[in-house]
Design a protein around this motif. Structure first.
Motif, PDB file in Angstrom:
ATOM      1  N   ARG A 137      34.133  33.498  -0.655  1.00  0.00           N
ATOM      2  CA  ARG A 137      35.537  33.311  -1.011  1.00  0.00           C
ATOM      3  C   ARG A 137      36.291  34.544  -0.516  1.00  0.00           C
ATOM      4  O   ARG A 137      35.901  35.664  -0.818  1.00  0.00           O
ATOM      5  N   ASN A 138      37.360  34.313   0.256  1.00  0.00           N
ATOM      6  CA  ASN A 138      38.095  35.429   0.868  1.00  0.00           C
ATOM      7  C   ASN A 138      37.159  36.326   1.676  1.00  0.00           C
ATOM      8  O   ASN A 138      37.298  37.546   1.685  1.00  0.00           O
ATOM      9  N   ASP A 139      36.206  35.672   2.350  1.00  0.00           N
ATOM     10  CA  ASP A 139      35.236  36.337   3.211  1.00  0.00           C
ATOM     11  C   ASP A 139      34.329  37.311   2.451  1.00  0.00           C
ATOM     12  O   ASP A 139      33.717  38.195   3.037  1.00  0.00           O
ATOM     13  N   LYS A 140      34.230  37.151   1.143  1.00  0.00           N
ATOM     14  CA  LYS A 140      33.356  38.004   0.347  1.00  0.00           C
ATOM     15  C   LYS A 140      32.357  37.131  -0.409  1.00  0.00           C
ATOM     16  O   LYS A 140      32.677  36.011  -0.805  1.00  0.00           O
ATOM     17  N   ASN A 141      31.154  37.658  -0.607  1.00  0.00           N
ATOM     18  CA  ASN A 141      30.149  36.918  -1.364  1.00  0.00           C
ATOM     19  C   ASN A 141      30.671  36.673  -2.777  1.00  0.00           C
ATOM     20  O   ASN A 141      31.078  37.601  -3.476  1.00  0.00           O
ATOM     21  N   SER A 142      30.679  35.417  -3.185  1.00  0.00           N
ATOM     22  CA  SER A 142      31.191  35.117  -4.528  1.00  0.00           C
ATOM     23  C   SER A 142      30.173  34.372  -5.380  1.00  0.00           C
ATOM     24  O   SER A 142      30.461  33.993  -6.505  1.00  0.00           O
ATOM     25  N   GLY A 143      28.980  34.164  -4.832  1.00  0.00           N
ATOM     26  CA  GLY A 143      27.970  33.483  -5.631  1.00  0.00           C
ATOM     27  C   GLY A 143      26.720  33.203  -4.825  1.00  0.00           C
ATOM     28  O   GLY A 143      26.774  33.059  -3.606  1.00  0.00           O
ATOM     29  N   ALA A 144      25.576  33.159  -5.516  1.00  0.00           N
ATOM     30  CA  ALA A 144      24.306  32.819  -4.887  1.00  0.00           C
ATOM     31  C   ALA A 144      23.371  32.305  -5.971  1.00  0.00           C
ATOM     32  O   ALA A 144      23.486  32.691  -7.139  1.00  0.00           O
ATOM     33  N   PHE A 145      22.454  31.434  -5.592  1.00  0.00           N
ATOM     34  CA  PHE A 145      21.521  30.867  -6.566  1.00  0.00           C
ATOM     35  C   PHE A 145      20.232  30.483  -5.862  1.00  0.00           C
ATOM     36  O   PHE A 145      20.212  30.203  -4.660  1.00  0.00           O
ATOM     37  N   TRP A 146      19.136  30.459  -6.635  1.00  0.00           N
ATOM     38  CA  TRP A 146      17.826  30.070  -6.110  1.00  0.00           C
ATOM     39  C   TRP A 146      16.992  29.675  -7.321  1.00  0.00           C
ATOM     40  O   TRP A 146      16.541  30.515  -8.097  1.00  0.00           O
ATOM     41  N   ARG A 147      16.752  28.389  -7.512  1.00  0.00           N
ATOM     42  CA  ARG A 147      16.025  27.936  -8.692  1.00  0.00           C
ATOM     43  C   ARG A 147      15.235  26.657  -8.396  1.00  0.00           C
ATOM     44  O   ARG A 147      15.514  25.939  -7.437  1.00  0.00           O
ATOM     45  N   TYR A 148      14.257  26.389  -9.278  1.00  0.00           N
ATOM     46  CA  TYR A 148      13.351  25.260  -9.104  1.00  0.00           C
ATOM     47  C   TYR A 148      13.192  24.506 -10.421  1.00  0.00           C
ATOM     48  O   TYR A 148      13.387  25.074 -11.508  1.00  0.00           O
ATOM     49  N   ALA A 149      12.787  23.240 -10.309  1.00  0.00           N
ATOM     50  CA  ALA A 149      12.543  22.405 -11.484  1.00  0.00           C
ATOM     51  C   ALA A 149      11.309  21.550 -11.241  1.00  0.00           C
ATOM     52  O   ALA A 149      11.014  21.153 -10.103  1.00  0.00           O
ATOM     53  N   TYR A 150      10.572  21.280 -12.327  1.00  0.00           N
ATOM     54  CA  TYR A 150       9.385  20.425 -12.266  1.00  0.00           C
ATOM     55  C   TYR A 150       9.587  19.239 -13.197  1.00  0.00           C
ATOM     56  O   TYR A 150       9.851  19.413 -14.387  1.00  0.00           O
ATOM     57  N   ASP A 151       9.485  18.042 -12.648  1.00  0.00           N
ATOM     58  CA  ASP A 151       9.693  16.808 -13.413  1.00  0.00           C
ATOM     59  C   ASP A 151      10.985  16.872 -14.225  1.00  0.00           C
ATOM     60  O   ASP A 151      11.035  16.456 -15.395  1.00  0.00           O
ATOM     61  N   GLY A 152      12.023  17.422 -13.621  1.00  0.00           N
ATOM     62  CA  GLY A 152      13.333  17.462 -14.254  1.00  0.00           C
ATOM     63  C   GLY A 152      13.548  18.604 -15.220  1.00  0.00           C
ATOM     64  O   GLY A 152      14.630  18.723 -15.798  1.00  0.00           O
ATOM     65  N   ASP A 163      -2.093  17.625 -14.460  1.00  0.00           N
ATOM     66  CA  ASP A 163      -1.301  16.417 -14.232  1.00  0.00           C
ATOM     67  C   ASP A 163      -1.804  15.680 -12.994  1.00  0.00           C
ATOM     68  O   ASP A 163      -1.190  15.711 -11.925  1.00  0.00           O
ATOM     69  N   LYS A 164      -2.926  15.017 -13.117  1.00  0.00           N
ATOM     70  CA  LYS A 164      -3.491  14.304 -11.976  1.00  0.00           C
ATOM     71  C   LYS A 164      -3.034  12.843 -11.936  1.00  0.00           C
ATOM     72  O   LYS A 164      -3.130  12.180 -10.900  1.00  0.00           O
ATOM     73  N   GLU A 165      -2.572  12.353 -13.069  1.00  0.00           N
ATOM     74  CA  GLU A 165      -2.134  10.960 -13.136  1.00  0.00           C
ATOM     75  C   GLU A 165      -0.625  10.864 -12.923  1.00  0.00           C
ATOM     76  O   GLU A 165       0.123  11.785 -13.232  1.00  0.00           O
ATOM     77  N   GLY A 166      -0.204   9.729 -12.412  1.00  0.00           N
ATOM     78  CA  GLY A 166       1.224   9.492 -12.245  1.00  0.00           C
ATOM     79  C   GLY A 166       1.811  10.272 -11.086  1.00  0.00           C
ATOM     80  O   GLY A 166       1.116  10.989 -10.356  1.00  0.00           O
ATOM     81  N   SER A 167       3.116  10.134 -10.927  1.00  0.00           N
ATOM     82  CA  SER A 167       3.839  10.820  -9.855  1.00  0.00           C
ATOM     83  C   SER A 167       4.636  11.977 -10.441  1.00  0.00           C
ATOM     84  O   SER A 167       5.268  11.837 -11.492  1.00  0.00           O
ATOM     85  N   HIS A 168       4.607  13.115  -9.748  1.00  0.00           N
ATOM     86  CA  HIS A 168       5.307  14.298 -10.229  1.00  0.00           C
ATOM     87  C   HIS A 168       6.244  14.834  -9.143  1.00  0.00           C
ATOM     88  O   HIS A 168       5.973  14.690  -7.944  1.00  0.00           O
ATOM     89  N   THR A 169       7.310  15.452  -9.597  1.00  0.00           N
ATOM     90  CA  THR A 169       8.372  15.883  -8.690  1.00  0.00           C
ATOM     91  C   THR A 169       8.653  17.364  -8.853  1.00  0.00           C
ATOM     92  O   THR A 169       8.741  17.873  -9.977  1.00  0.00           O
ATOM     93  N   PHE A 170       8.778  18.036  -7.736  1.00  0.00           N
ATOM     94  CA  PHE A 170       9.175  19.439  -7.714  1.00  0.00           C
ATOM     95  C   PHE A 170      10.456  19.525  -6.893  1.00  0.00           C
ATOM     96  O   PHE A 170      10.529  18.975  -5.795  1.00  0.00           O
ATOM     97  N   GLN A 171      11.465  20.190  -7.436  1.00  0.00           N
ATOM     98  CA  GLN A 171      12.763  20.282  -6.764  1.00  0.00           C
ATOM     99  C   GLN A 171      13.209  21.730  -6.695  1.00  0.00           C
ATOM    100  O   GLN A 171      12.942  22.524  -7.601  1.00  0.00           O
TER     101      GLN A 171
END
Length: 322
Positions: free
Chosen positions: A126-141, A110-118
């Protein structure tokens, strides 16, 4: 690339004490949102990162300033964070982030155009306890890769992500450190930040409610009920007539006001054939209000005419207060 990953994860482990602190019910969240552009343009640098405490901007970093800059009111809180250390961490994340974007573009040619990485990652208490975590990525949506802390492993969601997975899992310690970040380091940081900013996040700002109308005098009127300056974000606005909730034509979305509060509105049309226009009211429910607020549409003016546009002074129904 392996060296970059090692530096990044080592910096993560330097952030904040891992000793639990007493907090509150919550939920409270710490989250980071990253965007990388293959072709930066005016106003949009090649890399930028924004951190949030709940839904409030915490700090911003980009590839032009290369500094983690705290936002108000966090910038006024002494001892909240070592911003030089945070800037170094963001520089390391920028390097690995943009290198990954280059790898993906090379894979797809993909050398042409503009590309996005997010990317987005964070944790919740919640109540001082871990209630959730996430770590993810997207390329061009499109979903690209996501970390599953239960396995633990990076889970590819795109063919090019197989290469990323191999690099990010070159040594088992990299995976274990990512898991430790989500389960230990991130919650520890959040607890520490709450020691300084809990009062601000827990505040209750009541809405300022106004009603405007326009249309042909004596015929159809477009009624707009608007709520401004409220926090937290959750709010309910409804038009009421004859005790029944009316369908609205537009509105209902909640949008930032630009001053750490929110705004929302609902719009509907009404005519004389529907009954007395001055019997329409707007009902507002918000956590800052002891009970729902009901604002009457003032209807006809004292001289018997109806304004084509403009804001009428709102007032409450008898027996109801804000």
């Amino acid at each position: 690339m392996d060296t970059i990953v090692s530096v990044l994860l080592s910096l993560l482990l330097l952030l904040g004490p891992a000793v639990p602190q007493e907090t509150q019910a919550g939920p409270y969240s710490l989250s980071f949102f990253y965007t990388g552009l293959s072709r930066p343009r005016d106003g949009f640098p090649s890399f930028q990162a924004t951190a949030y405490l709940n839904d409030q901007d915490f700090f911003h970093y980009d590839s032009e300033d290369r500094k983690a800059i705290p936002q108000y009111p966090w910038s006024q809180m002494e001892g909240l964070e070592d911003w030089e250390k945070e800037s170094e961490l963001q520089k390391a994340r920028e390097k690995i982030f943009m290198a990954t974007l280059t790898d993906i573009m090379d894979y797809y040619k993909d050398k042409e155009g503009s590309h996005t990485f997010q990317g987005m990652f964070g944790c919740e208490l919640r109540n001082d306890k871990n209630s959730g975590a996430f770590w993810r990525y997207a390329y061009d949506g499109r979903n690209f890769i996501e970390f599953n802390k239960e396995i633990p492993a990076w889970v590819p969601q795109d063919p090019a992500a197989l290469i990323t997975k191999q690099k990010w899992e070159a040594e088992e310690v990299y995976v274990l450190r990512a898991k430790a970040y989500l389960e230990e380091e991130c919650p520890a940081m959040l607890r520490r930040f709450l020691q300084h900013g809990k009062t601000y996040l827990d505040r209750q700002d009541p809405p300022s409610v106004s009603i405007t109308s326009h249309g042909t005098p004596g015929e159809t009127q477009t009624l707009k009920c608007r709520a401004d300056g409220f926090y937290p974000r959750e709010i309910e606005l409804h038009w009421i007539h004859g005790g029944d909730t009316q369908e609205t034509e537009s509105g209902g979305d909640v949008l930032p006001s630009g001053n750490s509060t929110y705004q929302s509105w609902v719009v509907m049309s009404a005519s004389r054939q529907d009954g007395a226009l001055d019997s329409y009211s707007c009902r507002v429910k918000h956590s800052s209000l002891a009970q729902p607020l009901t604002v009457l549409w003032p209807g006809a003016r004292a001289d018997g005419s109806e304004g084509s546009q403009g804001q009428e002074p709102p007032h409450l129904l008898a027996g109801e207060t804000s």
